[in-house]
Design an enzyme around this catalytic site. Structure first.
Site, PDB file in Angstrom:
ATOM      1  N   LYS A  54      -7.010  -4.676  -2.682  1.00 57.24           N
ATOM      2  CA  LYS A  54      -7.586  -5.253  -1.472  1.00 57.24           C
ATOM      3  C   LYS A  54      -8.429  -4.225  -0.733  1.00 57.24           C
ATOM      4  CE  LYS A  54      -3.563  -4.403   1.518  1.00 57.24           C
ATOM      5  NZ  LYS A  54      -4.179  -3.675   2.601  1.00 57.24           N
ATOM      6  N   CYS A  62      -1.609  -2.370   8.349  1.00 56.01           N
ATOM      7  CA  CYS A  62      -1.530  -3.348   7.257  1.00 56.01           C
ATOM      8  C   CYS A  62      -0.256  -4.179   7.307  1.00 56.01           C
ATOM      9  CB  CYS A  62      -1.671  -2.643   5.910  1.00 56.01           C
ATOM     10  SG  CYS A  62      -3.289  -1.859   5.691  1.00 56.01           S
ATOM     11  N   ASP A  96       0.774  -1.240   0.000  1.00 57.31           N
ATOM     12  CA  ASP A  96       0.000   0.000   0.000  1.00 57.31           C
ATOM     13  C   ASP A  96       0.810   1.298   0.000  1.00 57.31           C
ATOM     14  OD1 ASP A  96      -1.961  -1.944   0.297  1.00 57.31           O
ATOM     15  OD2 ASP A  96      -2.384  -1.457   2.383  1.00 57.31           O
TER      16      ASP A  96
END
Length: 182
Positions: free
Chosen positions: A79, A111, A17
């Site tokens: 996701k 995450c 991310d």
């Protein structure tokens, strides 16, 4: 000691991310991009699989352009879960037959933490690149690293990862990669 040894034939790089809207509030976001770019170059040079995830790209944007340009051989997964170890990522990693995962990305305490926990639970050796992860708050960054270390992840850094994967000087790969970390 095997848990602390990186071997290019048994390792994948997982980038979590590093997206346009996530980088902006990160004090060390640019440093993470810089270190992740080095890790991507090393993984590409050493023929290692590269996986990268994007958390809800419709809202948070895509992977930053500085990384997109070097991620041509990377496998992208979208996701909405906080853990990047989604069913799709799990299947992909299993298909490689590799058991060690190097992680960089955002955020350390959310995450990255949840992904490390899930990978460790599934029997993988996990290497968290401390100069390749960040959180908005230093306390959360430090806490995330501590939690992952306590769970059994190896907390490392970009240079240690590169030199461990290389194993020795004088090779073609060493000549290419040593220029990136000077």
């Amino acid at each position: 000691m095997n848990k602390y040894i990186l071997d290019r034939e048994d390792t994948v790089l997982l980038i979590i991310d590093i997206q346009d809207r996530l980088v902006k509030p990160m004090k060390y976001g640019e440093k993470v991009i810089e270190k992740t770019k080095i890790l991507i170059s090393a993984a590409a040079e050493l023929n290692m699989p590269i996986i990268y995830t994007e958390q809800y790209p419709k809202g948070l944007g895509n992977t930053v352009s500085e990384l997109e340009e070097v991620l041509k051989n990377g496998k992208r997964f979208e996701k909405v879960e906080f853990s990047a170890y989604t069913e799709e990522v799990k299947k992909y990693i299993q298909s490689t037959g590799r058991k060690k995962v190097i992680i960089s990305g955002m955020e350390t305490h959310v995450c990255v933490f949840q992904t490390a926990r899930d990978l460790l639970s599934d029997g993988y050796d996990v290497f968290i690149v401390e100069d390749g992860v960040c959180s908005r708050a230093k306390e959360n960054y430090v806490n995330g690293l501590s939690l992952m270390a306590n769970m059994g992840a190896v907390i490392t850094n970009t240079e240690t990862v590169i030199f461990d994967l290389l194993k020795k000087a004088g090779t073609k790969e060493f000549k290419v990669l040593s220029k990136l970390i000077k």
